[in-house]
Design a protein around this motif. Sequence first.
Motif, PDB file in Angstrom:
ATOM      1  N   GLN A   4       0.835  -1.189   0.000  1.00 18.94           N
ATOM      2  CA  GLN A   4       0.000   0.000   0.000  1.00 18.94           C
ATOM      3  C   GLN A   4       0.878   1.250   0.000  1.00 18.94           C
ATOM      4  O   GLN A   4       1.955   1.264   0.586  1.00 18.94           O
ATOM      5  CB  GLN A   4      -0.925   0.021   1.223  1.00 18.94           C
ATOM      6  CG  GLN A   4      -2.032  -1.017   1.157  1.00 18.94           C
ATOM      7  CD  GLN A   4      -3.112  -0.759   2.186  1.00 18.94           C
ATOM      8  OE1 GLN A   4      -2.942   0.064   3.081  1.00 18.94           O
ATOM      9  NE2 GLN A   4      -4.216  -1.467   2.064  1.00 18.94           N
ATOM     10  N   VAL A   9       0.308   5.691   0.088  1.00 22.87           N
ATOM     11  CA  VAL A   9      -0.592   6.844   0.151  1.00 22.87           C
ATOM     12  C   VAL A   9       0.225   8.097  -0.155  1.00 22.87           C
ATOM     13  O   VAL A   9       1.309   8.295   0.407  1.00 22.87           O
ATOM     14  CB  VAL A   9      -1.244   6.977   1.546  1.00 22.87           C
ATOM     15  CG1 VAL A   9      -2.135   8.222   1.590  1.00 22.87           C
ATOM     16  CG2 VAL A   9      -2.046   5.731   1.879  1.00 22.87           C
ATOM     17  N   SER A  38      -0.046  12.391  -2.118  1.00 26.67           N
ATOM     18  CA  SER A  38      -0.796  13.428  -2.836  1.00 26.67           C
ATOM     19  C   SER A  38      -0.124  13.679  -4.190  1.00 26.67           C
ATOM     20  O   SER A  38       1.105  13.691  -4.296  1.00 26.67           O
ATOM     21  CB  SER A  38      -0.850  14.721  -2.025  1.00 26.67           C
ATOM     22  OG  SER A  38       0.451  15.246  -1.842  1.00 26.67           O
ATOM     23  N   CYS A  43       4.724  11.604  -0.603  1.00 28.05           N
ATOM     24  CA  CYS A  43       4.259  10.630   0.378  1.00 28.05           C
ATOM     25  C   CYS A  43       4.826  10.948   1.760  1.00 28.05           C
ATOM     26  O   CYS A  43       5.991  11.357   1.882  1.00 28.05           O
ATOM     27  CB  CYS A  43       4.660   9.214  -0.035  1.00 28.05           C
ATOM     28  SG  CYS A  43       4.038   8.735  -1.659  1.00 28.05           S
ATOM     29  N   THR A 100      -5.365  13.176  -2.955  1.00 29.52           N
ATOM     30  CA  THR A 100      -4.615  12.124  -2.274  1.00 29.52           C
ATOM     31  C   THR A 100      -5.096  10.769  -2.773  1.00 29.52           C
ATOM     32  O   THR A 100      -6.305  10.539  -2.898  1.00 29.52           O
ATOM     33  CB  THR A 100      -4.807  12.224  -0.746  1.00 29.52           C
ATOM     34  OG1 THR A 100      -4.316  13.489  -0.307  1.00 29.52           O
ATOM     35  CG2 THR A 100      -4.054  11.111  -0.023  1.00 29.52           C
ATOM     36  N   GLN A 110      -4.931   6.566  -2.274  1.00 34.12           N
ATOM     37  CA  GLN A 110      -4.594   5.370  -1.497  1.00 34.12           C
ATOM     38  C   GLN A 110      -4.474   4.234  -2.494  1.00 34.12           C
ATOM     39  O   GLN A 110      -5.462   3.814  -3.091  1.00 34.12           O
ATOM     40  CB  GLN A 110      -5.684   5.070  -0.462  1.00 34.12           C
ATOM     41  CG  GLN A 110      -5.831   6.141   0.598  1.00 34.12           C
ATOM     42  CD  GLN A 110      -6.964   5.841   1.568  1.00 34.12           C
ATOM     43  OE1 GLN A 110      -7.695   4.877   1.404  1.00 34.12           O
ATOM     44  NE2 GLN A 110      -7.103   6.671   2.586  1.00 34.12           N
ATOM     45  N   TYR A 123      -6.747   1.729  -6.777  1.00 33.42           N
ATOM     46  CA  TYR A 123      -6.553   2.916  -5.950  1.00 33.42           C
ATOM     47  C   TYR A 123      -7.897   3.505  -5.554  1.00 33.42           C
ATOM     48  O   TYR A 123      -8.946   3.207  -6.150  1.00 33.42           O
ATOM     49  CB  TYR A 123      -5.720   3.959  -6.692  1.00 33.42           C
ATOM     50  CG  TYR A 123      -6.487   4.716  -7.753  1.00 33.42           C
ATOM     51  CD1 TYR A 123      -7.011   5.984  -7.487  1.00 33.42           C
ATOM     52  CD2 TYR A 123      -6.697   4.174  -9.021  1.00 33.42           C
ATOM     53  CE1 TYR A 123      -7.720   6.676  -8.448  1.00 33.42           C
ATOM     54  CE2 TYR A 123      -7.409   4.853  -9.990  1.00 33.42           C
ATOM     55  CZ  TYR A 123      -7.919   6.106  -9.695  1.00 33.42           C
ATOM     56  OH  TYR A 123      -8.636   6.790 -10.642  1.00 33.42           O
TER      57      TYR A 123
END
Length: 729
Positions: A3, A5, A7, A27, A48, A50, A70
């Motif tokens: 994973q 995450v 922007s 990140c 953002t 994920q 995503y």
Amino acid sequence: MEQLVGSVERITFRNEENFYSVIRLRCQGQRDLVTAVGTFPQLTVGETLQMQGEWILHPEYGRQFKVDSYLAVAPATLAGLEKYLGSGLVKGVGPVTAKRVVEYFGLETLQVLEQNPERLAEVPKLGAAKAAAIAEAFAEQGEIRDMMIFLQGYGVSPSLAARIYRHYGSGARQVIEENPYRLADEVFGIGFKTADKLAQSLGIAPNSQERLIAGIKYTLGQLADAGHTSYPLDRFLQEAAAILEVDVERLSPACAVLRQQKEIFLVDVDGQRVIYLAPFFYAEQGVATRLAQLVRQPRQLELDLGLEQELAVLEEEQHLRLAPEQRQALLTALQNGVTVITGGPGTGKTTIVRSLLQLMGDRQRRVLLAAPTGRAAKRMSETTGVEAKTIHRLLEYNFVEGQGMIFGRNEDNPLEADVVILDEASMIDILLMYHFLKAIPVGCQLVLVGDIDQLPSVGPGNVLRDIISSQAIPTVRLKTIFRQAGQSMIVVNAHRVNGGEFPYLNVRGKDFFFLEESEPLRILDTVVELCRQRLPTAYGYHPIEDIQVLSPMRRTPIGVDNLNGVLQRSLNPPSPQKTEIRQGFQRFRLGDKVMQIRNNYKKQVFNGDIGRIQAIDLEEQELAVVYPEGRYERLVVYDFTELDELTLAYAISVHKSQGSEYPVIVLPVSTQHYIMLQRNLLYTAITRARRQVVLVGTKKAIALAVKNNQVEERHTLLEWRLRAGLLPD
């Protein structure tokens, strides 16, 4: 699966056809930006993501995160919200407006936009009208995003998804689920294949009547795009069945429905049955009928004894000497309801038009001048000193919501004229000719002027060639090249090529040049250098305004598409002062030379019109193009969702150059273009130049073009109709 995450800081690459993107992310816990690659239906800088996926090592670009799936979530910081809203996500919101809104509402900004958009009016200096527009655009953007997500699995690009939404509004999804084939008929840019893919995914049977009807109309549309107004029925059925992958027999019920609805027509001609789409059936029949009426109208023959004296006075006043065939052309035009005057460059067509203006003026007859395109009308105005209009402007066209294009001039409200002279008549297609003839009043004389040896019209039909071939309309062919024109190698070589002779190359002090290069990439480099430096330096030509690159094909290294990309980088390179926007595989930049590629009656701009980009507003998501129109210029504004109507025009196809004239043309001629090397194509390209022609390539390619006199076959019945209606049995 891992994973990640982050922007979105910037979008490095995006393919609007399949949504594959390369993005740079910030990140948490990572000092440097991270590269992620994958398929993203919609992306906005500042949002953002994920993501689930895996880390890979690209041999050239290094470590990347390959995204499998995503979820987009709202930015969690004020800076992220500002970037998100100001990135072009919402029409009318740029960085300045985004900053004001976020400063006022803080982290509740998106909640306000979604649930209480009327509160935007509270933001200082925003204003009620601007606040309402932003609220509406934000709500619309959400619906468009939902539409994009719904259509992503069907290969529909974000721009087309937005276009579908704007066409149908909130009912778009219902239309798609009930009958996706409507999209092919009603939404520009959505073809049958895309609609068919949607339909198959939605479970519509391959043999369903909706699919077969849509496929029949699609096949006929493809044939119309190739120039045919009608087509032999047996061949058509075979081609349609192959496209639809069904047995020929299954098409009969669908054809019967379309015949009953009068969307198609069948006609028997000399023992063969042909099929028409309704608009072309009505247009071709109407053109033949109207020409017959104009030819047969009773008129007083103007064979008075003073005509020769009148011509002598005209020659003295205009300081010219008319050739016998020019005299014949003038006499024929004075005597007949419809006259065709055809001839190549330098044969005096313009002299005849000027002479007709004087002769008809002496008779107190009202004369109107027209041409199919803005550039052709502008040139006609310059050479005659009398205003010429495009056919559309002459017919006072207008766009009416719900009805489409409406012509103010028609059979019920004809033109106020005694004589109408139409130049560049080889360019006119059957549909426009039909509307044009409906506006010609009873008793008016029509003179069609054009070059029969040029390429046929871009649109369906072979109007001028069919009229001349029918032998039913009085026609004068000009063959004499006048001395002054004969001093131009452009004129001489145009006639040599048209006659099947190899052109003279590089005659000292003349206007026709050949630069020999055999390798396509060397041809490409030479073409660019000619436009960028050699021709502007040696002759003072403007590299964009004065020089037009033509090419026989779209693809290949020296085809239109690649030439445009290379010429754009060379002639209008990027800079901080030049705003730009990406559309599909193209990038439009302030100052770019662009061409409209479809008729847009609402904007009153037409297929083949060329202009320059004057403004790009990223906040309002609009691009403005200035088009020359006769003696004036006109500003046309495009929403970013409409940019698929434009293409770069540093290089254009020879077909698209018809009716236009440029100070200089540069033409790559290579055996790579073997399939398109035809005599009338080379002839048309040469005759587009006013001052200079430069061919770059090989003598072998030129020779192939000169020898290949195979004229493009178009299935039309105008000649047959004219013969049947006007010639004695």
